[in-house]
Write a protein that holds these residues in place. Structure first.
Motif, PDB file in Angstrom:
ATOM      1  N   THR A   1       0.440  -0.912  -0.418  1.00 19.97           N
ATOM      2  CA  THR A   1       0.058  -0.321  -0.031  1.00 19.97           C
ATOM      3  C   THR A   1       0.697   1.711   0.033  1.00 19.97           C
ATOM      4  O   THR A   1       2.063   1.663   0.025  1.00 19.97           O
ATOM      5  CB  THR A   1      -1.295   0.263   1.020  1.00 19.97           C
ATOM      6  N   GLN A   2       0.562   2.572  -0.380  1.00 17.02           N
ATOM      7  CA  GLN A   2       0.257   3.632  -0.452  1.00 17.02           C
ATOM      8  C   GLN A   2       1.369   4.280   0.740  1.00 17.02           C
ATOM      9  O   GLN A   2       2.285   4.750   1.323  1.00 17.02           O
ATOM     10  CB  GLN A   2       0.105   4.795  -1.572  1.00 17.02           C
ATOM     11  N   HIS A   3       0.595   3.801   1.967  1.00 16.56           N
ATOM     12  CA  HIS A   3      -0.118   4.362   3.074  1.00 16.56           C
ATOM     13  C   HIS A   3       1.385   3.557   3.754  1.00 16.56           C
ATOM     14  O   HIS A   3       2.106   4.503   4.626  1.00 16.56           O
ATOM     15  CB  HIS A   3      -0.979   4.081   3.320  1.00 16.56           C
ATOM     16  N   TYR A   4       1.473   2.280   3.654  1.00 20.24           N
ATOM     17  CA  TYR A   4       2.255   1.751   4.214  1.00 20.24           C
ATOM     18  C   TYR A   4       3.980   2.235   3.922  1.00 20.24           C
ATOM     19  O   TYR A   4       4.893   2.610   4.425  1.00 20.24           O
ATOM     20  CB  TYR A   4       2.681   0.766   4.526  1.00 20.24           C
ATOM     21  N   PHE A   5       3.911   2.165   2.790  1.00 19.80           N
ATOM     22  CA  PHE A   5       5.395   2.654   2.157  1.00 19.80           C
ATOM     23  C   PHE A   5       5.574   4.211   2.670  1.00 19.80           C
ATOM     24  O   PHE A   5       6.839   4.426   2.816  1.00 19.80           O
ATOM     25  CB  PHE A   5       5.233   2.979   0.484  1.00 19.80           C
ATOM     26  N   SER A   6       4.366   5.022   2.001  1.00 19.54           N
ATOM     27  CA  SER A   6       4.540   6.358   3.167  1.00 19.54           C
ATOM     28  C   SER A   6       5.090   6.271   4.487  1.00 19.54           C
ATOM     29  O   SER A   6       6.151   7.193   5.109  1.00 19.54           O
ATOM     30  CB  SER A   6       3.343   7.003   2.855  1.00 19.54           C
ATOM     31  N   PHE A   7       4.616   5.791   5.811  1.00 12.65           N
ATOM     32  CA  PHE A   7       4.777   5.569   6.600  1.00 12.65           C
ATOM     33  C   PHE A   7       6.185   5.218   6.439  1.00 12.65           C
ATOM     34  O   PHE A   7       7.258   5.469   7.726  1.00 12.65           O
ATOM     35  CB  PHE A   7       4.091   4.368   7.139  1.00 12.65           C
ATOM     36  N   SER A   8       6.764   4.097   6.273  1.00 12.11           N
ATOM     37  CA  SER A   8       7.930   3.346   6.218  1.00 12.11           C
ATOM     38  C   SER A   8       9.075   4.240   5.549  1.00 12.11           C
ATOM     39  O   SER A   8      10.334   4.605   6.243  1.00 12.11           O
ATOM     40  CB  SER A   8       8.228   2.232   5.419  1.00 12.11           C
ATOM     41  N   PHE A   9       8.720   5.067   4.300  1.00 14.58           N
ATOM     42  CA  PHE A   9       9.855   5.825   3.920  1.00 14.58           C
ATOM     43  C   PHE A   9       9.808   7.085   5.184  1.00 14.58           C
ATOM     44  O   PHE A   9      10.938   7.345   5.087  1.00 14.58           O
ATOM     45  CB  PHE A   9       9.451   6.828   3.108  1.00 14.58           C
ATOM     46  N   LYS A  10       8.902   7.586   5.690  1.00 13.17           N
ATOM     47  CA  LYS A  10       9.496   8.668   6.715  1.00 13.17           C
ATOM     48  C   LYS A  10      10.103   8.288   7.820  1.00 13.17           C
ATOM     49  O   LYS A  10      10.536   9.428   8.676  1.00 13.17           O
ATOM     50  CB  LYS A  10       8.121   9.052   6.591  1.00 13.17           C
ATOM     51  N   GLU A  11      10.149   7.268   8.195  1.00 13.96           N
ATOM     52  CA  GLU A  11      10.427   6.402   9.624  1.00 13.96           C
ATOM     53  C   GLU A  11      11.148   6.593   9.235  1.00 13.96           C
ATOM     54  O   GLU A  11      12.651   6.295   9.895  1.00 13.96           O
ATOM     55  CB  GLU A  11      10.077   4.767   9.204  1.00 13.96           C
ATOM     56  N   TYR A  12      12.162   6.280   7.977  1.00 11.99           N
ATOM     57  CA  TYR A  12      13.080   5.617   7.430  1.00 11.99           C
ATOM     58  C   TYR A  12      14.584   7.098   7.166  1.00 11.99           C
ATOM     59  O   TYR A  12      15.227   7.765   7.642  1.00 11.99           O
ATOM     60  CB  TYR A  12      13.905   5.202   5.959  1.00 11.99           C
ATOM     61  N   PHE A  13      13.246   7.950   6.454  1.00  9.01           N
ATOM     62  CA  PHE A  13      14.361   9.279   6.150  1.00  9.01           C
ATOM     63  C   PHE A  13      13.837  10.638   7.136  1.00  9.01           C
ATOM     64  O   PHE A  13      14.750  11.701   6.409  1.00  9.01           O
ATOM     65  CB  PHE A  13      13.930   9.298   4.521  1.00  9.01           C
ATOM     66  N   GLY A  14      13.001  10.570   7.609  1.00 10.36           N
ATOM     67  CA  GLY A  14      12.793  11.892   8.368  1.00 10.36           C
ATOM     68  C   GLY A  14      11.389  12.066   8.082  1.00 10.36           C
ATOM     69  O   GLY A  14      11.164  13.342   8.333  1.00 10.36           O
ATOM     70  N   VAL A  15      11.314  12.506   6.806  1.00  6.25           N
ATOM     71  CA  VAL A  15       9.772  13.248   5.772  1.00  6.25           C
ATOM     72  C   VAL A  15       9.621  12.282   4.682  1.00  6.25           C
ATOM     73  O   VAL A  15       9.566  10.984   4.336  1.00  6.25           O
ATOM     74  CB  VAL A  15      10.537  14.138   4.499  1.00  6.25           C
ATOM     75  N   PRO A  16       7.740  12.533   4.322  1.00  4.68           N
ATOM     76  CA  PRO A  16       7.061  11.573   3.610  1.00  4.68           C
ATOM     77  C   PRO A  16       8.116  11.771   2.625  1.00  4.68           C
ATOM     78  O   PRO A  16       8.652  11.972   2.062  1.00  4.68           O
ATOM     79  CB  PRO A  16       5.517  12.353   3.803  1.00  4.68           C
ATOM     80  N   PRO A  17       7.557  10.860   1.587  1.00  4.02           N
ATOM     81  CA  PRO A  17       8.316  11.121   0.309  1.00  4.02           C
ATOM     82  C   PRO A  17       7.134  12.118  -0.910  1.00  4.02           C
ATOM     83  O   PRO A  17       8.229  12.284  -1.788  1.00  4.02           O
ATOM     84  CB  PRO A  17       7.329   9.673  -0.359  1.00  4.02           C
ATOM     85  N   SER A  18       6.290  12.625  -0.506  1.00  2.00           N
ATOM     86  CA  SER A  18       5.890  13.593  -1.821  1.00  2.00           C
ATOM     87  C   SER A  18       6.455  15.189  -1.150  1.00  2.00           C
ATOM     88  O   SER A  18       7.390  15.673  -2.480  1.00  2.00           O
ATOM     89  CB  SER A  18       4.642  13.562  -1.092  1.00  2.00           C
ATOM     90  N   SER A  19       7.780  14.886   0.398  1.00  9.27           N
ATOM     91  CA  SER A  19       7.936  16.025   0.601  1.00  9.27           C
ATOM     92  C   SER A  19       9.482  16.012   0.414  1.00  9.27           C
ATOM     93  O   SER A  19      10.585  17.314  -0.660  1.00  9.27           O
ATOM     94  CB  SER A  19       8.485  16.324   2.633  1.00  9.27           C
ATOM     95  N   TRP A  20      10.462  15.001   0.071  1.00  7.04           N
ATOM     96  CA  TRP A  20      11.672  14.808  -0.359  1.00  7.04           C
ATOM     97  C   TRP A  20      11.064  15.485  -1.881  1.00  7.04           C
ATOM     98  O   TRP A  20      12.425  15.658  -2.441  1.00  7.04           O
ATOM     99  CB  TRP A  20      11.964  13.036   0.072  1.00  7.04           C
ATOM    100  N   LYS A  21      10.694  14.696  -2.766  1.00  2.00           N
ATOM    101  CA  LYS A  21      10.321  14.771  -3.990  1.00  2.00           C
ATOM    102  C   LYS A  21      10.473  15.807  -3.880  1.00  2.00           C
ATOM    103  O   LYS A  21      11.002  16.588  -5.112  1.00  2.00           O
ATOM    104  CB  LYS A  21       9.069  13.539  -4.461  1.00  2.00           C
ATOM    105  N   GLU A  22       9.495  16.915  -3.420  1.00  2.00           N
ATOM    106  CA  GLU A  22       9.126  18.096  -3.553  1.00  2.00           C
ATOM    107  C   GLU A  22      10.672  18.895  -3.515  1.00  2.00           C
ATOM    108  O   GLU A  22      11.221  20.104  -4.164  1.00  2.00           O
ATOM    109  CB  GLU A  22       7.994  19.043  -2.994  1.00  2.00           C
ATOM    110  N   ASN A  23      10.996  18.812  -2.372  1.00  2.00           N
ATOM    111  CA  ASN A  23      12.411  19.581  -1.918  1.00  2.00           C
ATOM    112  C   ASN A  23      13.634  18.869  -2.953  1.00  2.00           C
ATOM    113  O   ASN A  23      14.568  19.785  -3.403  1.00  2.00           O
ATOM    114  CB  ASN A  23      13.084  19.265  -0.294  1.00  2.00           C
ATOM    115  N   ASN A  24      13.322  17.513  -3.886  1.00  2.00           N
ATOM    116  CA  ASN A  24      14.238  16.876  -4.777  1.00  2.00           C
ATOM    117  C   ASN A  24      14.307  18.293  -5.756  1.00  2.00           C
ATOM    118  O   ASN A  24      14.720  18.248  -6.677  1.00  2.00           O
ATOM    119  CB  ASN A  24      14.903  15.901  -5.013  1.00  2.00           C
ATOM    120  N   MET A  25      13.060  18.424  -6.064  1.00  2.00           N
ATOM    121  CA  MET A  25      12.778  19.532  -7.814  1.00  2.00           C
ATOM    122  C   MET A  25      12.979  19.958  -7.352  1.00  2.00           C
ATOM    123  O   MET A  25      13.865  21.373  -7.999  1.00  2.00           O
ATOM    124  CB  MET A  25      11.407  19.050  -7.960  1.00  2.00           C
TER     125      MET A  25
END
Length: 71
Positions: free
Chosen positions: A31-55
């Motif tokens: 699920t996208q929800h579990y991915f987002s949860f895991s990503f935030k736990e790993y990197f400290g930011v949700p994937p959407s923020s990572w994507k935006e900051n990287n852009m």
């Protein structure tokens, strides 16, 4: 295993064209929800923020290079 999944996720997020839901699927999350949860736990930011900051970082880098060319 988790490190490889997260590395792949960041690579896919950098493409800016792949939806987060699809990135979740490609990295083995059900699920996208579990991915987002895991990503935030790993990197400290949700994937959407990572994507935006990287852009933003890429845009700033391009602007700096273009500014240097104009000098």
């Amino acid at each position: 295993m988790r490190d490889k999944r997260m590395q792949l996720a960041t690579t896919l997020l950098e493409s800016h064209t792949i939806p987060i839901k699809e990135i979740a699927e490609r990295t083995g999350y059900r699920t996208q929800h579990y991915f987002s949860f895991s990503f935030k736990e790993y990197f400290g930011v949700p994937p959407s923020s990572w994507k935006e900051n990287n852009m933003l970082s890429k845009e700033e880098s391009i602007e700096k290079r273009q500014g240097n060319l104009c000098k």
